[in-house]
Design a protein around this motif. Structure first.
Motif, PDB file in Angstrom:
ATOM      1  N   CYS A 142      -0.893  48.357 -17.396  1.00 56.12           N
ATOM      2  CA  CYS A 142      -0.637  47.359 -16.500  1.00 56.12           C
ATOM      3  C   CYS A 142       0.395  47.680 -15.401  1.00 56.12           C
ATOM      4  CB  CYS A 142       0.045  46.211 -17.426  1.00 56.12           C
ATOM      5  SG  CYS A 142      -0.852  45.322 -18.417  1.00 56.12           S
ATOM      6  N   TYR A 195      -1.604  49.254 -12.822  1.00 55.02           N
ATOM      7  CA  TYR A 195      -2.511  48.128 -12.212  1.00 55.02           C
ATOM      8  C   TYR A 195      -1.565  47.691 -11.066  1.00 55.02           C
ATOM      9  CZ  TYR A 195      -5.030  43.792 -11.661  1.00 55.02           C
ATOM     10  OH  TYR A 195      -5.792  42.861 -11.108  1.00 55.02           O
ATOM     11  N   HIS A 240      -3.146  41.828 -20.882  1.00 50.93           N
ATOM     12  CA  HIS A 240      -3.714  42.050 -19.630  1.00 50.93           C
ATOM     13  C   HIS A 240      -3.079  41.100 -18.498  1.00 50.93           C
ATOM     14  CE1 HIS A 240      -6.942  43.339 -17.123  1.00 50.93           C
ATOM     15  NE2 HIS A 240      -7.295  42.143 -16.834  1.00 50.93           N
ATOM     16  N   ALA A 277      -4.306  39.867 -14.724  1.00 52.21           N
ATOM     17  CA  ALA A 277      -5.529  39.805 -13.637  1.00 52.21           C
ATOM     18  C   ALA A 277      -5.288  39.169 -12.545  1.00 52.21           C
ATOM     19  CB  ALA A 277      -6.762  38.812 -14.656  1.00 52.21           C
ATOM     20  N   VAL A 317     -11.471  44.428 -23.548  1.00 50.22           N
ATOM     21  CA  VAL A 317     -10.363  44.347 -22.567  1.00 50.22           C
ATOM     22  C   VAL A 317      -9.277  45.255 -23.235  1.00 50.22           C
ATOM     23  CG1 VAL A 317      -8.471  43.211 -21.406  1.00 50.22           C
ATOM     24  CG2 VAL A 317     -10.903  42.149 -21.456  1.00 50.22           C
ATOM     25  N   GLY A 318      -8.905  46.540 -22.917  1.00 50.25           N
ATOM     26  CA  GLY A 318      -8.027  47.242 -23.474  1.00 50.25           C
ATOM     27  C   GLY A 318      -8.742  47.618 -25.077  1.00 50.25           C
ATOM     28  N   TYR A 340     -11.153  42.412 -27.648  1.00 51.42           N
ATOM     29  CA  TYR A 340     -12.230  41.778 -27.052  1.00 51.42           C
ATOM     30  C   TYR A 340     -11.960  40.569 -26.819  1.00 51.42           C
ATOM     31  CZ  TYR A 340     -15.368  45.715 -28.406  1.00 51.42           C
ATOM     32  OH  TYR A 340     -15.771  46.747 -28.632  1.00 51.42           O
ATOM     33  N   VAL A 391     -16.400  39.115 -15.530  1.00 51.89           N
ATOM     34  CA  VAL A 391     -15.227  39.802 -15.964  1.00 51.89           C
ATOM     35  C   VAL A 391     -14.839  40.538 -14.554  1.00 51.89           C
ATOM     36  CG1 VAL A 391     -14.855  42.168 -17.061  1.00 51.89           C
ATOM     37  CG2 VAL A 391     -15.991  40.582 -18.227  1.00 51.89           C
ATOM     38  N   LEU A 430     -11.150  38.517 -14.325  1.00 53.53           N
ATOM     39  CA  LEU A 430     -10.219  39.631 -15.036  1.00 53.53           C
ATOM     40  C   LEU A 430     -10.054  40.775 -14.318  1.00 53.53           C
ATOM     41  CD1 LEU A 430     -11.854  39.490 -18.661  1.00 53.53           C
ATOM     42  CD2 LEU A 430      -9.790  38.103 -17.683  1.00 53.53           C
ATOM     43  N   LEU A 468     -11.708  43.400 -13.896  1.00 56.49           N
ATOM     44  CA  LEU A 468     -12.192  44.770 -14.513  1.00 56.49           C
ATOM     45  C   LEU A 468     -13.571  45.239 -14.275  1.00 56.49           C
ATOM     46  CD1 LEU A 468     -10.677  43.976 -18.207  1.00 56.49           C
ATOM     47  CD2 LEU A 468      -9.883  45.885 -16.834  1.00 56.49           C
ATOM     48  N   ILE A 524     -16.558  46.985 -15.995  1.00 58.54           N
ATOM     49  CA  ILE A 524     -17.078  47.425 -17.207  1.00 58.54           C
ATOM     50  C   ILE A 524     -18.634  47.600 -17.252  1.00 58.54           C
ATOM     51  CG2 ILE A 524     -15.481  46.156 -18.821  1.00 58.54           C
ATOM     52  CD1 ILE A 524     -17.343  43.916 -19.408  1.00 58.54           C
TER      53      ILE A 524
END
Length: 465
Positions: free
Chosen positions: A11, A14, A42, A44, A359-360, A363, A381, A385, A387, A389
């Protein structure tokens, strides 16, 4: 005592990636509060606002971009609240939007205009999330919300909290934010709630929509689930006991060399007391039809190991109801016709099914309508978020598509063509609306209610004989 928050180290990276580029960014802080500790899972970034369009159910955007927002004063509180609402659907029970983060060159705590805007965003978001109490969108532990700010000039990170909602307390409290170099350990709890209920439909003079009927069903389901008793791995546990202690006891019990490894997840069983399953009163009502819900709701909750059994049970119950509320809302939004009962037809419908996204080290979830591929979840996502994936990361088998063979056979029967309406698109969790079912439900309810009286009367009659 200063409030302390624990967060994954990524984080910090980020935030630094945006601060180093001197980019203004605002977003959501997601996490879990227990009596033992407060964990952030998380953060976002809120997507850039599009030309007057809200975020759609699948997380995509249809309209063209507006000019990028340069500072906090240009942020729409309605847009942030809408982001929070959609992200909440993706959170398992026990997880909440805990606040907002900002990267900017202005000091949001010192400048009164910027701080006033922060309060407006947080209060508006609280109000929007509070409109549907069955989503459990606002954290019940506290009305304090986090404000995390990183200066794009100095790269200094500051975190404070303020109280939102009806309280008039405007005090700003300092918060200590700690980054964890090692991944946070989580205790997973899995529950499969079988939903097999028939609800009568009573159409009033003013009419009743699908959404209104679903809200009544949700209220009934909420009452049933809240009254239920939950067992962890088949045993009734003390609500004050820590999950971590249960794991240690199990390891001690299975300490022999031949013993199998203790499973990483706990299985939660839900039992509804029989007396709570009976209707409180019996009303003689003329039913226009019924809705039959059938299927299994898969629930996966992640708790801090030092959390109590009581907190874990509350999170599982929240998760089931939040999942039902999310599906019903998405399904109603996708319906073209809001008419509850087609004339003289039986309709087969499938709300979206649940899938898990990583997420990390835990889930979150997303929902897919029938015919949608896991790639659809990647869009949600990425947009909601922030992210990246892969399709292989999405776990799609926790809920399987519904078995429609019974209805397919009915559809092929030419004598029954007019009885079956075209199926709506969706999942394993399904509902059927029809005319005939309601009278059966009414008869069974009356029989149960007066069973004791009838039995007593028969005993007296036999005695006299």
């Amino acid at each position: 005592m200063v409030r302390t928050v624990y967060s994954p180290e990524y984080c910090l990276q980020y935030l630094e990636q945006y601060a180093s580029q001197e980019i203004f960014v605002t977003g959501l802080i997601l996490g879990q509060i227990t009596d033992a500790r407060e964990n952030v899972i998380h953060i976002a970034r809120t997507p850039e606002e599009k030309g007057g369009e809200a975020i759609s159910n699948d997380g995509s955007f249809a309209s063209e971009k507006q000019d990028p927002v340069k500072n906090l004063l240009g942020v729409s509180e309605a847009w942030v609240a809408d982001h929070a609402k959609h992200v909440t659907r993706m959170l398992p029970g026990g997880m909440f939007v805990l606040g907002i983060f900002i990267t900017s060159d202005e000091d949001v705590f010192e400048d009164p205009n910027y701080f006033s805007k922060v309060k407006t965003i947080l209060n508006y978001t609280y109000k929007v999330l509070n409109t549907n109490h069955l989503m459990f969108a606002n954290c019940p532990h506290s009305n304090e919300r986090l404000i995390l700010h990183m200066s794009t000039n100095t790269k200094v990170l500051t975190c404070k909290s303020i109280e939102v909602g009806p309280s008039k307390n405007v005090a700003i409290k300092p918060v200590e934010w700690k980054f964890l170099s090692k991944p946070q350990q989580w205790q997973r709890l899995d529950c499969y709630y079988e939903f097999d209920e028939v609800y009568p439909v009573i159409v009033k003079k003013s009419g009743i929509s699908v959404k209104q009927q679903f809200q009544q069903i949700l209220e009934s389901s909420h009452k049933t689930i809240e009254s239920s008793v939950m067992f962890l791995d088949g045993e009734l546990k003390d609500p004050s006991e820590q999950l971590e202690q249960l794991i240690k006891k199990k390891k001690t019990k299975n300490s022999s060399k031949t013993a199998q490894e203790v499973p990483k997840s706990m299985h939660v069983s839900l039992f509804v007391p029989f007396e709570n399953a009976l209707p409180e009163t019996v009303e003689y009502l003329e039913c226009d039809g019924s809705i039959h819900f059938s299927g299994i709701v898969a629930s996966s909750v992640f708790m801090y190991p030092k959390a109590s059994v009581g907190e874990a049970i509350a999170a599982v119950k929240q998760d089931i109801i939040r999942s039902l509320a999310s599906r019903f809302t998405m399904h109603c939004d996708a319906l073209i016709d809001d008419n509850l009962l087609p004339e003289e037809k039986v309709c087969f419908n499938e709300p979206p099914r649940r899938v898990l996204v990583p997420v990390g080290s835990l889930y979150l979830c997303d929902y897919l309508f029938p015919g949608e591929a896991p790639a659809e979840a990647l869009l949600s996502v990425r947009e909601l978020l922030d992210l990246q994936i892969t399709e292989a990361d999405v776990i799609c088998d926790i809920e399987t598509p519904a078995d429609t063979s019974e209805f397919d056979a009915l559809d092929r029967d030419t004598s029954s063509e007019e009885l079956l309406a075209t199926p709506q698109e969706a999942s394993q969790f399904m509902y059927i609306t029809g005319i005939a079912f309601a009278f059966l439900v009414l008869f069974v309810s009356i029989f149960i209610h007066y069973y004791d009286s009838i039995s007593e009367f028969m005993r007296k009659l036999l005695t006299i004989s």
